[in-house]
Design a protein around this motif. Structure first.
Motif, short mmCIF file in Angstrom:
data_model
loop_
_atom_site.label_atom_id
_atom_site.label_comp_id
_atom_site.label_asym_id
_atom_site.label_seq_id
_atom_site.Cartn_x
_atom_site.Cartn_y
_atom_site.Cartn_z
N TRP A 9 0.83 -1.19 0.00
CA TRP A 9 0.00 0.00 0.00
C TRP A 9 0.87 1.25 0.00
O TRP A 9 1.92 1.29 0.62
N THR A 10 0.36 2.27 -0.70
CA THR A 10 1.08 3.54 -0.72
C THR A 10 0.30 4.65 -0.03
O THR A 10 0.84 5.72 0.21
N ILE A 55 -9.12 -3.79 1.94
CA ILE A 55 -10.05 -4.32 2.95
C ILE A 55 -11.41 -4.58 2.31
O ILE A 55 -12.05 -5.60 2.57
N ALA A 56 -11.90 -3.67 1.45
CA ALA A 56 -13.21 -3.82 0.81
C ALA A 56 -13.24 -5.04 -0.12
O ALA A 56 -14.30 -5.65 -0.31
N GLN A 57 -12.12 -5.39 -0.72
CA GLN A 57 -12.06 -6.55 -1.61
C GLN A 57 -12.16 -7.86 -0.83
O GLN A 57 -12.36 -8.91 -1.42
N GLY A 58 -12.01 -7.78 0.47
CA GLY A 58 -12.11 -8.98 1.29
C GLY A 58 -10.86 -9.84 1.24
O GLY A 58 -10.92 -11.06 1.37
N GLU A 59 -9.73 -9.20 1.06
CA GLU A 59 -8.48 -9.95 1.04
C GLU A 59 -8.27 -10.61 2.41
O GLU A 59 -8.85 -10.22 3.40
N MET A 60 -7.42 -11.58 2.44
CA MET A 60 -7.19 -12.34 3.66
C MET A 60 -6.28 -11.57 4.62
O MET A 60 -5.07 -11.70 4.59
N LYS A 61 -6.92 -10.76 5.45
CA LYS A 61 -6.21 -9.98 6.45
C LYS A 61 -6.10 -10.82 7.72
O LYS A 61 -7.06 -11.47 8.11
N ILE A 72 -5.45 -10.44 13.66
CA ILE A 72 -4.80 -9.63 14.69
C ILE A 72 -4.43 -8.23 14.18
O ILE A 72 -3.84 -7.44 14.90
N VAL A 73 -4.84 -7.94 12.94
CA VAL A 73 -4.61 -6.62 12.35
C VAL A 73 -5.98 -5.96 12.17
O VAL A 73 -6.87 -6.55 11.55
N PRO A 74 -6.19 -4.76 12.72
CA PRO A 74 -7.51 -4.12 12.59
C PRO A 74 -7.79 -3.67 11.16
O PRO A 74 -6.87 -3.29 10.43
N SER A 75 -9.06 -3.71 10.77
CA SER A 75 -9.45 -3.25 9.43
C SER A 75 -9.30 -1.74 9.32
O SER A 75 -8.96 -1.22 8.26
N ASP A 76 -9.60 -1.05 10.40
CA ASP A 76 -9.45 0.40 10.43
C ASP A 76 -8.42 0.75 11.49
O ASP A 76 -8.77 1.10 12.63
N TRP A 114 -5.31 0.93 1.09
CA TRP A 114 -5.63 0.07 2.23
C TRP A 114 -7.14 -0.20 2.29
O TRP A 114 -7.57 -1.34 2.44
N VAL A 115 -7.94 0.86 2.17
CA VAL A 115 -9.40 0.72 2.25
C VAL A 115 -9.91 -0.15 1.11
O VAL A 115 -10.79 -1.00 1.31
N GLN A 116 -9.38 0.01 -0.10
CA GLN A 116 -9.78 -0.84 -1.23
C GLN A 116 -9.41 -2.30 -0.96
O GLN A 116 -10.19 -3.21 -1.27
#
Length: 148
Positions: free
Chosen positions: A89-90, A99-105, A108-112, A95-97
């Motif tokens: 990410w730059t 998260i919205a795509q539903g990538e495998m996060k 233990i890492v917050p979405s926001d 980052w928001v895109q």
């Protein structure tokens, strides 16, 4: 061939022994039945019902304890190190895109991260979190505009 015959009194004695033993056994069985009538013995469907009730209570207790606990995320420094190591990410928009795509996060890492780490006053901005270093135009060692 000659057959051996048992004396009649021996047969009678055996029959008497077996009959008295059978009578004793029947007496014991009847006594056990009388004792069992005094005690309540649940039927199989009652045991199954009790098991279902216990299972539902256990599931409800687990669900309530699971949802009442706050999520556990990495501390800011470790989460920042993870984000920098990904090098994906730059800026915040990417980052928001992602998260919205539903990538495998990882969980233990917050979405926001901005909202989560602001609560603890550890948030320093998206550039710091993503490890983006912006070059300063007033840097004396910069060769920008040198005309070379």
């Amino acid at each position: 061939m000659r057959r051996l015959q048992r004396p009649l009194n021996a047969v009678d004695k055996k029959d008497e022994e077996s009959s008295s033993w059978e009578e004793d056994l029947q007496g014991l069985r009847q006594k056990e039945l009388i004792e069992e009538e005094d005690q309540y013995v649940p039927s199989p469907w009652e045991d199954e019902l009790q098991l279902m009730i216990f299972k539902r209570k256990l599931e409800a207790r687990w669900r309530s304890s699971f949802w009442s606990k706050p999520p556990r995320f990495l501390p800011y420094d470790k989460c920042r190190a993870w984000a920098i190591a990904q090098n994906m990410w730059t800026d915040k928009k990417e980052w928001v895109q992602w998260i919205a795509q539903g990538e495998m996060k990882p969980s233990i890492v917050p979405s926001d991260p901005e909202r989560y780490y602001r609560q603890f006053d550890t948030w320093k901005g998206w550039n710091d979190f993503l490890g983006i270093v912006k070059e300063d135009a007033t840097d004396p060692n910069s060769m920008d505009g040198a005309g070379i």
